[in-house]
Scaffold this motif. Structure first.
Motif, PDB file in Angstrom:
ATOM      1  N   SER A 121      27.399   6.575  90.227  1.00 18.41           N
ATOM      2  CA  SER A 121      26.924   5.225  89.917  1.00 18.41           C
ATOM      3  C   SER A 121      25.476   5.097  90.346  1.00 18.41           C
ATOM      4  CB  SER A 121      27.782   4.168  90.610  1.00 18.41           C
ATOM      5  OG  SER A 121      27.606   4.232  92.000  1.00 18.41           O
ATOM      6  N   SER A 122      24.778   4.182  89.704  1.00 16.44           N
ATOM      7  CA  SER A 122      23.369   3.977  90.016  1.00 16.44           C
ATOM      8  C   SER A 122      22.972   2.567  89.595  1.00 16.44           C
ATOM      9  CB  SER A 122      22.514   5.001  89.272  1.00 16.44           C
ATOM     10  OG  SER A 122      21.150   4.797  89.562  1.00 16.44           O
ATOM     11  N   ASN A 123      21.942   2.070  90.200  1.00 12.67           N
ATOM     12  CA  ASN A 123      21.401   0.774  89.792  1.00 12.67           C
ATOM     13  C   ASN A 123      20.427   0.998  88.641  1.00 12.67           C
ATOM     14  OD1 ASN A 123      22.725  -0.850  91.676  1.00 12.67           O
ATOM     15  ND2 ASN A 123      21.245  -0.301  93.260  1.00 12.67           N
ATOM     16  N   ALA A 124      20.491   0.132  87.651  1.00 13.91           N
ATOM     17  CA  ALA A 124      19.608   0.240  86.492  1.00 13.91           C
ATOM     18  C   ALA A 124      18.931  -1.098  86.259  1.00 13.91           C
ATOM     19  CB  ALA A 124      20.408   0.641  85.253  1.00 13.91           C
ATOM     20  N   ARG A 125      17.716  -1.034  85.756  1.00 13.29           N
ATOM     21  CA  ARG A 125      16.984  -2.244  85.402  1.00 13.29           C
ATOM     22  C   ARG A 125      16.586  -2.152  83.939  1.00 13.29           C
ATOM     23  NH1 ARG A 125      12.186  -4.169  89.101  1.00 13.29           N
ATOM     24  NH2 ARG A 125      10.697  -3.682  87.504  1.00 13.29           N
ATOM     25  N   ILE A 126      16.957  -3.154  83.193  1.00  9.76           N
ATOM     26  CA  ILE A 126      16.672  -3.188  81.767  1.00  9.76           C
ATOM     27  C   ILE A 126      15.690  -4.318  81.509  1.00  9.76           C
ATOM     28  CG2 ILE A 126      17.675  -3.523  79.481  1.00  9.76           C
ATOM     29  CD1 ILE A 126      20.346  -2.562  80.715  1.00  9.76           C
ATOM     30  N   ARG A 127      14.672  -4.020  80.726  1.00 10.62           N
ATOM     31  CA  ARG A 127      13.710  -5.041  80.322  1.00 10.62           C
ATOM     32  C   ARG A 127      13.644  -5.098  78.812  1.00 10.62           C
ATOM     33  NH1 ARG A 127       8.444  -4.722  84.245  1.00 10.62           N
ATOM     34  NH2 ARG A 127       9.544  -5.364  86.106  1.00 10.62           N
ATOM     35  N   ALA A 128      13.689  -6.294  78.294  1.00 15.32           N
ATOM     36  CA  ALA A 128      13.546  -6.500  76.857  1.00 15.32           C
ATOM     37  C   ALA A 128      12.306  -7.347  76.628  1.00 15.32           C
ATOM     38  CB  ALA A 128      14.779  -7.199  76.302  1.00 15.32           C
ATOM     39  N   SER A 129      11.520  -6.959  75.626  1.00 13.26           N
ATOM     40  CA  SER A 129      10.281  -7.678  75.356  1.00 13.26           C
ATOM     41  C   SER A 129       9.872  -7.459  73.908  1.00 13.26           C
ATOM     42  CB  SER A 129       9.184  -7.207  76.312  1.00 13.26           C
ATOM     43  OG  SER A 129       8.028  -7.983  76.135  1.00 13.26           O
ATOM     44  N   ASN A 130       8.630  -7.807  73.614  1.00 11.32           N
ATOM     45  CA  ASN A 130       8.123  -7.596  72.257  1.00 11.32           C
ATOM     46  C   ASN A 130       7.161  -6.407  72.234  1.00 11.32           C
ATOM     47  OD1 ASN A 130       5.709  -8.565  73.291  1.00 11.32           O
ATOM     48  ND2 ASN A 130       5.780 -10.503  72.206  1.00 11.32           N
ATOM     49  N   GLU A 131       6.531  -6.191  71.093  1.00 11.17           N
ATOM     50  CA  GLU A 131       5.675  -5.018  70.901  1.00 11.17           C
ATOM     51  C   GLU A 131       4.406  -5.032  71.740  1.00 11.17           C
ATOM     52  OE1 GLU A 131       4.363  -8.051  67.797  1.00 11.17           O
ATOM     53  OE2 GLU A 131       6.246  -7.403  68.695  1.00 11.17           O
ATOM     54  N   HIS A 132       4.034  -6.159  72.324  1.00  6.42           N
ATOM     55  CA  HIS A 132       2.794  -6.247  73.110  1.00  6.42           C
ATOM     56  C   HIS A 132       2.993  -5.920  74.589  1.00  6.42           C
ATOM     57  CE1 HIS A 132       0.822  -7.833  69.632  1.00  6.42           C
ATOM     58  NE2 HIS A 132       1.615  -8.887  69.582  1.00  6.42           N
ATOM     59  N   TYR A 133       4.233  -5.721  75.014  1.00 10.24           N
ATOM     60  CA  TYR A 133       4.506  -5.464  76.431  1.00 10.24           C
ATOM     61  C   TYR A 133       3.742  -4.253  76.938  1.00 10.24           C
ATOM     62  CZ  TYR A 133       7.113  -4.721  80.757  1.00 10.24           C
ATOM     63  OH  TYR A 133       7.453  -4.561  82.066  1.00 10.24           O
ATOM     64  N   ILE A 134       3.737  -3.180  76.166  1.00  9.58           N
ATOM     65  CA  ILE A 134       3.063  -1.950  76.592  1.00  9.58           C
ATOM     66  C   ILE A 134       1.561  -2.168  76.739  1.00  9.58           C
ATOM     67  CG2 ILE A 134       2.687  -0.952  74.313  1.00  9.58           C
ATOM     68  CD1 ILE A 134       3.628   1.724  75.601  1.00  9.58           C
ATOM     69  N   ASN A 135       0.972  -3.058  75.937  1.00 10.39           N
ATOM     70  CA  ASN A 135      -0.466  -3.335  76.029  1.00 10.39           C
ATOM     71  C   ASN A 135      -0.822  -4.052  77.319  1.00 10.39           C
ATOM     72  OD1 ASN A 135      -0.788  -2.259  73.448  1.00 10.39           O
ATOM     73  ND2 ASN A 135      -0.432  -4.232  72.495  1.00 10.39           N
ATOM     74  N   THR A 136       0.068  -4.862  77.839  1.00  9.49           N
ATOM     75  CA  THR A 136      -0.227  -5.612  79.064  1.00  9.49           C
ATOM     76  C   THR A 136       0.024  -4.789  80.312  1.00  9.49           C
ATOM     77  OG1 THR A 136       2.006  -6.536  79.170  1.00  9.49           O
ATOM     78  CG2 THR A 136       0.340  -7.800  77.964  1.00  9.49           C
ATOM     79  N   GLN A 137       0.759  -3.693  80.195  1.00  7.36           N
ATOM     80  CA  GLN A 137       1.089  -2.871  81.359  1.00  7.36           C
ATOM     81  C   GLN A 137       0.191  -1.650  81.506  1.00  7.36           C
ATOM     82  OE1 GLN A 137       3.488  -3.821  83.636  1.00  7.36           O
ATOM     83  NE2 GLN A 137       3.384  -5.658  82.399  1.00  7.36           N
ATOM     84  N   ASN A 138      -0.642  -1.373  80.502  1.00  2.00           N
ATOM     85  CA  ASN A 138      -1.501  -0.180  80.509  1.00  2.00           C
ATOM     86  C   ASN A 138      -0.686   1.097  80.697  1.00  2.00           C
ATOM     87  OD1 ASN A 138      -3.827  -1.698  80.172  1.00  2.00           O
ATOM     88  ND2 ASN A 138      -4.047  -2.012  82.359  1.00  2.00           N
ATOM     89  N   TRP A 139       0.434   1.173  80.032  1.00  2.00           N
ATOM     90  CA  TRP A 139       1.293   2.353  80.085  1.00  2.00           C
ATOM     91  C   TRP A 139       1.080   3.182  78.826  1.00  2.00           C
ATOM     92  CZ3 TRP A 139       6.562  -0.323  81.433  1.00  2.00           C
ATOM     93  CH2 TRP A 139       6.537  -0.731  82.750  1.00  2.00           C
ATOM     94  N   GLU A 140       1.372   4.465  78.929  1.00  2.00           N
ATOM     95  CA  GLU A 140       1.354   5.336  77.769  1.00  2.00           C
ATOM     96  C   GLU A 140       2.770   5.844  77.544  1.00  2.00           C
ATOM     97  OE1 GLU A 140      -1.584   8.403  77.809  1.00  2.00           O
ATOM     98  OE2 GLU A 140      -3.102   7.076  78.652  1.00  2.00           O
ATOM     99  N   VAL A 141       3.181   5.888  76.297  1.00  2.00           N
ATOM    100  CA  VAL A 141       4.516   6.340  75.956  1.00  2.00           C
ATOM    101  C   VAL A 141       4.539   7.863  76.008  1.00  2.00           C
ATOM    102  CG1 VAL A 141       6.298   6.385  74.175  1.00  2.00           C
ATOM    103  CG2 VAL A 141       4.947   4.327  74.541  1.00  2.00           C
ATOM    104  N   GLU A 142       5.452   8.421  76.793  1.00  2.00           N
ATOM    105  CA  GLU A 142       5.561   9.862  76.861  1.00  2.00           C
ATOM    106  C   GLU A 142       6.438  10.402  75.739  1.00  2.00           C
ATOM    107  OE1 GLU A 142       7.380  13.137  79.936  1.00  2.00           O
ATOM    108  OE2 GLU A 142       6.230  11.472  80.750  1.00  2.00           O
ATOM    109  N   LYS A 143       7.550   9.708  75.494  1.00  2.00           N
ATOM    110  CA  LYS A 143       8.468  10.103  74.428  1.00  2.00           C
ATOM    111  C   LYS A 143       8.974   8.832  73.765  1.00  2.00           C
ATOM    112  CE  LYS A 143      10.269  14.269  76.620  1.00  2.00           C
ATOM    113  NZ  LYS A 143      11.478  14.903  77.162  1.00  2.00           N
ATOM    114  N   GLY A 144       9.312   8.943  72.510  1.00  2.00           N
ATOM    115  CA  GLY A 144       9.904   7.815  71.805  1.00  2.00           C
ATOM    116  C   GLY A 144       8.839   6.895  71.234  1.00  2.00           C
ATOM    117  N   ARG A 145       9.231   5.642  71.063  1.00  2.00           N
ATOM    118  CA  ARG A 145       8.311   4.678  70.470  1.00  2.00           C
ATOM    119  C   ARG A 145       8.403   3.353  71.174  1.00  2.00           C
ATOM    120  NH1 ARG A 145      11.677   2.377  65.656  1.00  2.00           N
ATOM    121  NH2 ARG A 145      13.661   3.284  66.179  1.00  2.00           N
TER     122      ARG A 145
END
Length: 145
Positions: A121-145
């Protein structure tokens, strides 16, 4: 008329006569200047580190809005709210239209839960947002979209 070489000669002579005092004075000056430079450098490094972490969270142009807590203080006890307050998509559209300097409006829903698979078992955190979320976090996608 003032002779400029006379005070310089007297100073050099005093340094020669009082070698220990002169050495200690020079050493004190070097240590104090070095300490100030070291403290200023550490302060600048800390400022850059904090600024970098702050920018990864959206920087100074980000405003986080959270719903109120489910419980509030009434007198000497905590009381559960019997209503909920949420921003709707209609509210977000209104903000985007009315606030011309706002680049992104990013709704986020977060959920924390305990997930299990067989005996693990493990604790998980799920976040749901729109397409602009990645722009506000300055993250780069390593895999996927």
């Amino acid at each position: 008329m003032l002779n400029l070489l006379e005070p310089i000669r007297m100073g050099v002579n005093q340094i020669r006569v009082h070698k220990l005092r002169s050495t200690l004075s020079i050493l004190g000056i070097l240590i104090s200047v070095g300490s100030v430079i070291g403290i200023v450098s550490m302060g600048d490094g800390l400022r850059l580190t904090v600024t970098k972490q702050f920018d990864q969270m959206g920087g100074s142009s980000t405003i986080w809005v959270s719903p109120p807590r489910q419980r509030y203080r009434k007198g000497n006890r905590w009381v559960r709210r019997d209503w909920e307050e949420h921003l709707t998509n209609r509210d977000l559209e209104y903000f985007q239209k009315e606030l011309e300097n706002v680049k992104y409006i990013v709704p986020v829903i977060s959920l924390s839960l305990n997930v299990q698979y067989r005996k693990a078992s493990s604790n998980a955190r799920i976040r749901a947002s729109n397409e602009h979320y990645i722009n506000t976090q300055n993250w780069e996608v390593e895999k996927g979209r």
